[in-house]
Design a protein around this motif. Structure first.
Motif, PDB file in Angstrom:
ATOM      1  N   SER A  55       0.839  -1.204   0.000  1.00 50.68           N
ATOM      2  CA  SER A  55       0.000   0.000   0.000  1.00 50.68           C
ATOM      3  C   SER A  55       0.871   1.250   0.000  1.00 50.68           C
ATOM      4  O   SER A  55       0.468   2.296   0.500  1.00 50.68           O
ATOM      5  CB  SER A  55      -0.912   0.008   1.232  1.00 50.68           C
ATOM      6  OG  SER A  55      -0.143   0.106   2.415  1.00 50.68           O
ATOM      7  N   TRP A  84      -3.368  -0.830   5.633  1.00 56.79           N
ATOM      8  CA  TRP A  84      -4.249  -1.878   5.123  1.00 56.79           C
ATOM      9  C   TRP A  84      -5.636  -1.730   5.732  1.00 56.79           C
ATOM     10  O   TRP A  84      -6.351  -2.680   5.953  1.00 56.79           O
ATOM     11  CB  TRP A  84      -3.633  -3.242   5.428  1.00 56.79           C
ATOM     12  CG  TRP A  84      -2.398  -3.425   4.597  1.00 56.79           C
ATOM     13  CD1 TRP A  84      -2.329  -4.025   3.377  1.00 56.79           C
ATOM     14  CD2 TRP A  84      -1.086  -2.954   4.874  1.00 56.79           C
ATOM     15  NE1 TRP A  84      -1.052  -3.962   2.874  1.00 56.79           N
ATOM     16  CE2 TRP A  84      -0.258  -3.302   3.782  1.00 56.79           C
ATOM     17  CE3 TRP A  84      -0.506  -2.258   5.928  1.00 56.79           C
ATOM     18  CZ2 TRP A  84       1.096  -3.005   3.726  1.00 56.79           C
ATOM     19  CZ3 TRP A  84       0.841  -1.951   5.878  1.00 56.79           C
ATOM     20  CH2 TRP A  84       1.620  -2.319   4.783  1.00 56.79           C
ATOM     21  N   PHE A  91      -6.654   1.050  -1.102  1.00 59.62           N
ATOM     22  CA  PHE A  91      -5.263   1.484  -0.985  1.00 59.62           C
ATOM     23  C   PHE A  91      -4.275   0.365  -1.313  1.00 59.62           C
ATOM     24  O   PHE A  91      -3.074   0.588  -1.302  1.00 59.62           O
ATOM     25  CB  PHE A  91      -4.964   1.966   0.438  1.00 59.62           C
ATOM     26  CG  PHE A  91      -5.594   3.289   0.784  1.00 59.62           C
ATOM     27  CD1 PHE A  91      -6.012   4.176  -0.193  1.00 59.62           C
ATOM     28  CD2 PHE A  91      -5.768   3.652   2.106  1.00 59.62           C
ATOM     29  CE1 PHE A  91      -6.589   5.384   0.134  1.00 59.62           C
ATOM     30  CE2 PHE A  91      -6.343   4.860   2.448  1.00 59.62           C
ATOM     31  CZ  PHE A  91      -6.756   5.735   1.465  1.00 59.62           C
ATOM     32  N   GLN A  92      -4.763  -0.841  -1.558  1.00 55.00           N
ATOM     33  CA  GLN A  92      -3.882  -2.005  -1.614  1.00 55.00           C
ATOM     34  C   GLN A  92      -3.732  -2.550  -3.032  1.00 55.00           C
ATOM     35  O   GLN A  92      -4.665  -2.528  -3.824  1.00 55.00           O
ATOM     36  CB  GLN A  92      -4.424  -3.114  -0.716  1.00 55.00           C
ATOM     37  CG  GLN A  92      -4.612  -2.715   0.735  1.00 55.00           C
ATOM     38  CD  GLN A  92      -5.330  -3.801   1.509  1.00 55.00           C
ATOM     39  OE1 GLN A  92      -4.936  -4.961   1.496  1.00 55.00           O
ATOM     40  NE2 GLN A  92      -6.395  -3.415   2.192  1.00 55.00           N
TER      41      GLN A  92
END
Length: 647
Positions: free
Chosen positions: A453, A539, A544-545
């Motif tokens: 991320s 996370w 965002f990952q």
């Protein structure tokens, strides 16, 4: 279907070499069922030695609490087992090898256990344990046939189930049997599991000191010493699993956990895994000392056992060295269920499965591709007719017998072929367990996601007066962030550069100013020396990952493995069930390839505001994450039924 190793089996023979005689008092077992001895405790996990320099010994020796899951009567024997092989990394590869240096060990149990004790005098309740009739167990490499030491303690009183006892293991490292012999308490390190109970000194450690140091009145020597750096590569130390065995009714199940660092709970106690008013047992572990999702699940189901996780931390490593020692230990534990290794550390080291070849000789667990399908060899032989069909067994090809594994896309670069190779290794792994522990249930876990991320910062600055650390990142990421989100500003050289956030500790955003995010660090830290920085956005939100290699959604080796395991037990490999860790940790809770996302879920629901995350490094689980996972797994009725089986 569970049973201890039967006499005459290979592991039964191994276990017999270290088995210690015991007598069961009348009435042991309580309900009239034939009593057996099985690992039956919570708070049993791995213990670490990580001392690289001498230091004075604790004035009061911290005891680790364990909770027996069945009552013990006064006069009954309680057995504490520690294998004589290390689980720690050897030259960068996790393998299980015999301890390479001479060591002396001493063990004591304390009952009643009082976690408020602060002076040596309070250790008067300690009961010395004996291994092979000796108070001090001496181990010299290459001498003797023992592969584990078993300390026996006689219960001083009736000990109810769920009441803690304190345990203490002392180790004297005596390299080459030269020089002074010194005592060393097996040390706990935050971020990794301990032998029996909590880590980081949750009990009897003065705040901020890491333990009260000074002369120990109960011992004759007062200094720690390190093990040889050769033992673990970069730093001295051992990592020993442990188990507690007591007499229980034969209707009592027992679980042995054999996973990698994810099962060990290596990120337990991470900074964002606990908050005011919410207690996950930190530092690391649940209220009963368990770390890792599997032992937490067992505790929620009322099942005892032991956590031997993070040994040889992949199936590939297990099959290359030392696995028979682990299996002998699990057999001694009387495991009725064996929770196996998830594929996390095997994702990137598999070779493509090969096409079936006419006339070639195949052995059990070999895999081939034929007609766009993967097949597993179940009986050795060769043939001139390619295996075909979807039968789980009995597919004949000359003298060889095959079982259907899965459909496979053999286009160059596709992960399906790698997954077929890995299924062959799972087969060898499961068959070894079944052969060593007749009747045991083997449950294979799916794997957590593995994601990054991080975004690159174009600039950063640290204000030594205020302690504020800011980084400039792209506008698209800024638009998704808000005050209170946890991030890590990581400077490149060195990785924390004194002022950056360290390790797996993430920090809340206190302000967003244009394209700058600001977190609060301590004032007066040394100036950073790095020229570049990244911002790990955490996370806490799936968007965002980005899944890492081997973990992409729908077509990775992880996907193929999960698709197969979720069909158990209706598969060619003798797996009794699946522990679907992926489902309870992945965004969307997927159970098919089509619904996979490959990234971590947030808690309590995707996209919800968070104070902390299920994962803090994109692979492992925090204490919160392990507890969330365990709650979801314990609610799986089919899994619970398997783990409770005893016959």
């Amino acid at each position: 279907m569970g049973a201890a190793a039967a006499a005459g089996t290979s592991v039964g023979t191994l276990a017999a070499s270290v088995e210690h005689a015991f007598g069961l008092p009348p009435g042991a077992g309580g309900d009239g069922a034939v009593p057996v001895r099985r690992a039956a405790a919570w708070g049993t996990s791995a213990t670490n030695v990580k001392e690289t320099a001498g230091s004075t010994q604790s004035a009061y020796l911290a005891r680790d609490p364990i909770w027996l899951t069945s009552p013990v009567k006064a006069g009954e024997e309680i057995e504490f087992a520690y294998p004589l092989w290390t689980n720690e990394r050897i030259s960068g590869v996790c393998q299980e090898v015999l301890i390479e240096e001479a060591n002396d060990f001493q063990f004591a149990m304390e009952y009643p256990f009082t976690d408020s004790a602060t002076v040596s005098a309070d250790l008067g309740r300690r009961i010395e344990g004996k291994a092979n009739g000796r108070k001090t167990y001496s181990y010299v490499p290459g001498q003797g046939s023992d592969i584990m030491m078993v300390f026996k303690v006689t219960a001083p009183a009736d000990i109810p189930a769920g009441v803690p006892v304190g345990v203490l293991l002392l180790q004297d490292n005596v390299a080459g049997r030269t020089g002074a012999v010194v005592n060393k308490r097996i040390a706990r390190i935050c971020g990794s599991s301990t032998f029996m109970g909590r880590k980081g000194g949750s009990y009897n450690v003065a705040s901020g000191t890491g333990g009260a140091l000074g002369a120990d009145l109960t011992m004759t020597r007062t200094a720690f010493t390190a093990n040889s750096p050769l033992q673990t590569g970069s730093a001295g130390g051992l990592m020993l699993p442990g188990a507690v065995r007591i007499a229980v009714p034969s209707t009592t199940s027992s679980v042995y956990v054999d996973d990698n660092s994810i099962g060990q709970g290596s990120n337990e106690g991470a900074g964002e895994s606990s908050a005011a008013g919410i207690d996950y047992g930190d530092v690391g572990g649940d209220a009963y000392g368990n770390t890792g999702y599997a032992m937490r699940t067992c505790q929620k189901l009322g099942i005892g056992g032991t956590n031997g996780s993070r040994g040889a931390d992949s199936i590939s490593n297990h099959l290359s060295a030392g696995f028979s020692r682990r299996l002998a230990f699990a057999a001694w534990c009387g495991a009725t269920s064996y929770i196996g290794m998830n594929m996390h550390n095997d994702a990137l080291n598999q070779a493509p499965a090969q096409a079936w070849a006419p006339g070639a000789t195949y052995a059990p667990d070999d895999v081939v591709i034929s007609g766009g399908r993967g097949y597993l060899c179940l009986a050795a032989g060769s043939g001139t007719v390619a295996p075909a069909g979807t039968a789980l067994s009995g597919i004949a090809s000359g003298t060889a017998q095959w079982g259907y594994l899965d459909e496979v896309d053999i286009t160059a670069g596709k992960a399906s072929s790698l997954g077929i190779t890995y299924l062959g290794k799972i087969s060898a792994y499961v068959r070894a367990i079944k052969a060593a522990i007749p009747g045991v249930n083997v449950v294979m876990p799916t794997s957590t996601p593995d994601a990054t991320s991080a975004v690159v910062a174009s600039a950063y600055a640290y204000d030594a007066t205020s302690g504020e650390l800011r980084a400039t990142i792209d506008a698209a990421t800024i638009a998704q962030l808000k005050v209170g989100d946890l991030i890590r500003i990581q400077l490149a050289a060195p990785s924390d550069a004194k002022v950056g956030t360290r390790g797996v500790t993430n920090w809340p955003i206190i302000r967003i100013e244009g394209d700058d995010v600001v977190i609060q660090r301590a004032a007066g830290l040394p100036a950073p020396t790095s020229e570049t920085a990244t911002v790990v956005t955490g996370w806490t939100r799936p968007d965002f990952q980005t899944p890492n290699a081997g973990f992409t959604a729908g077509n990775s080796i992880r996907s193929v493995t999960h698709r197969y395991l979720r069909r158990a037990p209706s598969v060619a490999i003798p797996i009794d069930g699946v522990m679907d860790l992926a489902r309870v940790t992945e965004s969307g809770n997927p159970v098919t390839l089509e619904t996979e996302t490959g990234v971590f879920a947030s808690f309590p629901a995707d996209g919800a505001p968070l104070a902390f995350a299920i994962s803090s490094d994109g692979g492992h689980l925090t204490s919160l994450g392990n507890d969330v996972a365990a709650a979801g797994l314990a609610a799986d009725a089919a899994l619970a039924a398997i783990l409770r089986r005893t016959a």
